[in-house]
Design a protein around this motif. Structure first.
Motif, PDB file in Angstrom:
ATOM      1  N   LYS A  11       0.901  -1.337   0.166  1.00  0.00           N
ATOM      2  CA  LYS A  11      -0.082  -0.068   0.041  1.00  0.00           C
ATOM      3  C   LYS A  11       0.899   1.375   0.015  1.00  0.00           C
ATOM      4  O   LYS A  11       0.736   2.193  -0.571  1.00  0.00           O
ATOM      5  CB  LYS A  11      -1.032   0.048   1.305  1.00  0.00           C
ATOM      6  CG  LYS A  11      -2.133  -0.904   1.049  1.00  0.00           C
ATOM      7  CD  LYS A  11      -2.962  -0.670   2.212  1.00  0.00           C
ATOM      8  CE  LYS A  11      -4.302  -1.314   1.874  1.00  0.00           C
ATOM      9  NZ  LYS A  11      -5.278  -1.384   3.004  1.00  0.00           N
ATOM     10  N   THR A  20      -4.968  -0.662  -7.500  1.00  0.00           N
ATOM     11  CA  THR A  20      -4.609  -1.395  -6.134  1.00  0.00           C
ATOM     12  C   THR A  20      -3.858  -2.350  -6.546  1.00  0.00           C
ATOM     13  O   THR A  20      -3.330  -3.191  -5.718  1.00  0.00           O
ATOM     14  CB  THR A  20      -5.659  -1.878  -5.239  1.00  0.00           C
ATOM     15  OG1 THR A  20      -6.678  -2.789  -6.478  1.00  0.00           O
ATOM     16  CG2 THR A  20      -6.591  -0.576  -5.006  1.00  0.00           C
ATOM     17  N   GLN A 281     -11.622  -4.671  -7.946  1.00  0.00           N
ATOM     18  CA  GLN A 281     -10.542  -4.687  -6.748  1.00  0.00           C
ATOM     19  C   GLN A 281     -10.558  -3.325  -5.999  1.00  0.00           C
ATOM     20  O   GLN A 281     -10.644  -3.193  -4.849  1.00  0.00           O
ATOM     21  CB  GLN A 281      -9.209  -5.123  -7.396  1.00  0.00           C
ATOM     22  CG  GLN A 281      -8.204  -5.325  -6.205  1.00  0.00           C
ATOM     23  CD  GLN A 281      -7.015  -6.119  -6.617  1.00  0.00           C
ATOM     24  OE1 GLN A 281      -7.031  -6.595  -7.710  1.00  0.00           O
ATOM     25  NE2 GLN A 281      -6.032  -5.904  -5.804  1.00  0.00           N
ATOM     26  N   TRP A 282     -10.490  -2.341  -6.951  1.00  0.00           N
ATOM     27  CA  TRP A 282     -10.411  -1.038  -6.235  1.00  0.00           C
ATOM     28  C   TRP A 282     -11.645  -0.665  -5.404  1.00  0.00           C
ATOM     29  O   TRP A 282     -11.925  -0.179  -4.600  1.00  0.00           O
ATOM     30  CB  TRP A 282     -10.401   0.076  -7.490  1.00  0.00           C
ATOM     31  CG  TRP A 282     -10.623   1.425  -6.827  1.00  0.00           C
ATOM     32  CD1 TRP A 282      -9.370   2.414  -6.328  1.00  0.00           C
ATOM     33  CD2 TRP A 282     -11.680   2.374  -7.003  1.00  0.00           C
ATOM     34  NE1 TRP A 282     -10.021   3.402  -6.066  1.00  0.00           N
ATOM     35  CE2 TRP A 282     -11.294   3.492  -6.374  1.00  0.00           C
ATOM     36  CE3 TRP A 282     -13.064   2.062  -7.173  1.00  0.00           C
ATOM     37  CZ2 TRP A 282     -12.189   4.651  -6.170  1.00  0.00           C
ATOM     38  CZ3 TRP A 282     -13.929   3.140  -7.094  1.00  0.00           C
ATOM     39  CH2 TRP A 282     -13.394   4.276  -6.777  1.00  0.00           C
ATOM     40  N   GLN A 284     -13.754  -2.799  -3.989  1.00  0.00           N
ATOM     41  CA  GLN A 284     -13.799  -3.686  -2.697  1.00  0.00           C
ATOM     42  C   GLN A 284     -12.804  -3.202  -1.678  1.00  0.00           C
ATOM     43  O   GLN A 284     -13.230  -3.124  -0.557  1.00  0.00           O
ATOM     44  CB  GLN A 284     -13.229  -5.296  -3.182  1.00  0.00           C
ATOM     45  CG  GLN A 284     -14.210  -5.981  -3.802  1.00  0.00           C
ATOM     46  CD  GLN A 284     -15.455  -6.471  -3.021  1.00  0.00           C
ATOM     47  OE1 GLN A 284     -15.467  -6.130  -1.765  1.00  0.00           O
ATOM     48  NE2 GLN A 284     -16.576  -6.959  -3.738  1.00  0.00           N
ATOM     49  N   GLU A 285     -11.790  -2.494  -1.977  1.00  0.00           N
ATOM     50  CA  GLU A 285     -10.837  -1.892  -1.137  1.00  0.00           C
ATOM     51  C   GLU A 285     -11.331  -0.652  -0.668  1.00  0.00           C
ATOM     52  O   GLU A 285     -11.303  -0.241   0.619  1.00  0.00           O
ATOM     53  CB  GLU A 285      -9.423  -1.844  -1.682  1.00  0.00           C
ATOM     54  CG  GLU A 285      -8.436  -1.040  -0.607  1.00  0.00           C
ATOM     55  CD  GLU A 285      -6.875  -1.201  -1.278  1.00  0.00           C
ATOM     56  OE1 GLU A 285      -6.401  -0.091  -1.076  1.00  0.00           O
ATOM     57  OE2 GLU A 285      -6.721  -2.268  -1.711  1.00  0.00           O
ATOM     58  N   ASN A 286     -11.831   0.425  -1.515  1.00  0.00           N
ATOM     59  CA  ASN A 286     -12.318   1.723  -0.973  1.00  0.00           C
ATOM     60  C   ASN A 286     -13.723   1.935  -0.727  1.00  0.00           C
ATOM     61  O   ASN A 286     -14.115   2.634   0.310  1.00  0.00           O
ATOM     62  CB  ASN A 286     -11.972   2.595  -2.138  1.00  0.00           C
ATOM     63  CG  ASN A 286     -10.420   2.706  -2.294  1.00  0.00           C
ATOM     64  OD1 ASN A 286      -9.530   3.322  -1.444  1.00  0.00           O
ATOM     65  ND2 ASN A 286      -9.935   1.979  -3.459  1.00  0.00           N
TER      66      ASN A 286
END
Length: 363
Positions: A11, A20, A281-282, A284-286
């Motif tokens: 990160k 990401t 994926q972005w 899910q992370e943010n």
């Protein structure tokens, strides 16, 4: 994918970037996966990923298309890759042609074409060349941060200006204001139109979604300054992401109108090839709380798929939700008096550049 034990380290490496991950391109014969080998200390933070620029010397610079969805048939891209890092960028898969990743590579391993202006002058000086508006910023942003150092876009504009050649600009950067001295005189002859892309007015969302593009307020200010200089300016709400930024549609249009924008267009989120996995994926992370709903709505506008490249609907989608967005946009245009014509520029003022030769003209 990353092992949980190295996520803090990774990160930090991608701090200030949009993607990401850095997956291999679709043309690669092997796929790599980062794993924790026991040597990396998760508490040790590495240096953030740096941008590198490779010089490219193409033999031609004008790209042509015959797409019925586009209002232009030719374009110029001064750079490959884009440091703005917009996670949704439909151009990300093009980095696979360079054996690079559409993820972090796309926004950190860039290519510049310093001979672009020279090539342009050569191409438009040919007797067979027929003048039509050229679009700047169709694949990567002509005013991305490295333009401050390379100045290739300004050189291109200078060539077009000297030839009285019509062109359009699409950008997310207020760096375009640097070139008002060239653009304002061209606007008087109806030779230029500038589109400022505003995807959100939420600074947090903008910082996460398009980390190195100008802040929303800067883009609105750019619209105002361009309009004051007499340059036809449109606001481009692109992309509209169902369930994420679509509630802001009317507000963005109103703010742009107050600052002098005279027309507007919108484009629906496009997720071709690797962009789909990167975007999910972005999400899910943010935005894990709304990731599922966003993708459900996206698929409802694409016939149940992540993306449908069908001509006629690929830019605006289809289905009830896409129709609702289109209806809202049309209502806002009528209310604000916005034109939806991107440009109608003059082509009769074109002066073919003299070719670089020692042969004197007979006329």
């Amino acid at each position: 994918m990353y092992n949980d034990q190295v996520i803090p380290f990774v990160k930090n490496l991608r701090r200030g970037r949009g993607s990401t991950a850095n997956p291999d391109g679709r043309f690669e014969t092997t796929q790599r996966e980062a794993i924790y080998d026991g040597w990396t200390d998760p508490e040790i933070t590495g240096q953030p990923l740096k941008t590198t620029v490779t010089i490219e010397t193409p033999k031609s610079i004008i790209s042509r298309n015959s797409s019925p969805d586009l209002p232009f048939d030719r374009s110029i891209n001064a750079y490959r890759g884009c440091e703005h890092g917009c996670i949704y960028c439909f151009a990300r898969p093009t980095h696979s042609y360079m054996n690079l990743s559409p993820g972090l590579d796309f926004e950190s391993r860039l290519f510049a074409k310093p001979n672009a202006a020279e090539l342009l002058a050569k191409e438009i000086s040919k007797p067979s060349y027929k003048c039509r508006p050229i679009a700047l910023g169709t694949n990567t942003d002509p005013y991305q941060p490295i333009e401050r150092d390379y100045g290739i876009t300004r050189e291109i504009i200078q060539v077009l200006s000297d030839a009285r050649h019509p062109f359009t600009i699409t950008t997310k950067s207020d760096l375009v204001l640097r070139d008002i001295d060239l653009l304002a005189p061209l606007a008087q002859g109806n030779l230029v139109s500038v589109g400022i892309s505003v995807t959100t007015l939420d600074r947090r969302l903008a910082r996460t979604m398009e980390p190195r593009a100008s802040a929303p307020g800067k883009r609105l200010s750019a619209i105002q300054e361009l309009a004051r200089a007499g340059i036809p300016t449109l606001v481009q709400i692109a992309p509209i992401i169902p369930g994420l930024n679509d509630p802001e549609l009317e507000h963005i249009m109103e703010e742009a109108h107050q600052r002098g924008a005279t027309s507007a267009i919108y484009l629906l989120l496009r997720l071709p090839y690797e962009v789909s996995a990167l975007f999910q994926q972005w999400l899910q992370e943010n935005y894990p709380d709304r990731a599922s709903r966003v993708m459900k709505l996206v698929r409802s506008t694409r016939g149940g798929k992540d993306y449908d490249a069908e001509f006629g609907t690929r830019m605006i989608g289809k289905g009830p939700y896409a129709a609702l967005i289109n209806h809202r946009f049309n209502l806002a245009c009528r209310h604000l008096g916005f034109s939806r014509q991107k440009y109608d520029l003059a082509t009769d003022l074109f002066k073919r550049p003299m070719p670089a030769t020692k042969q004197m003209s007979l006329f």
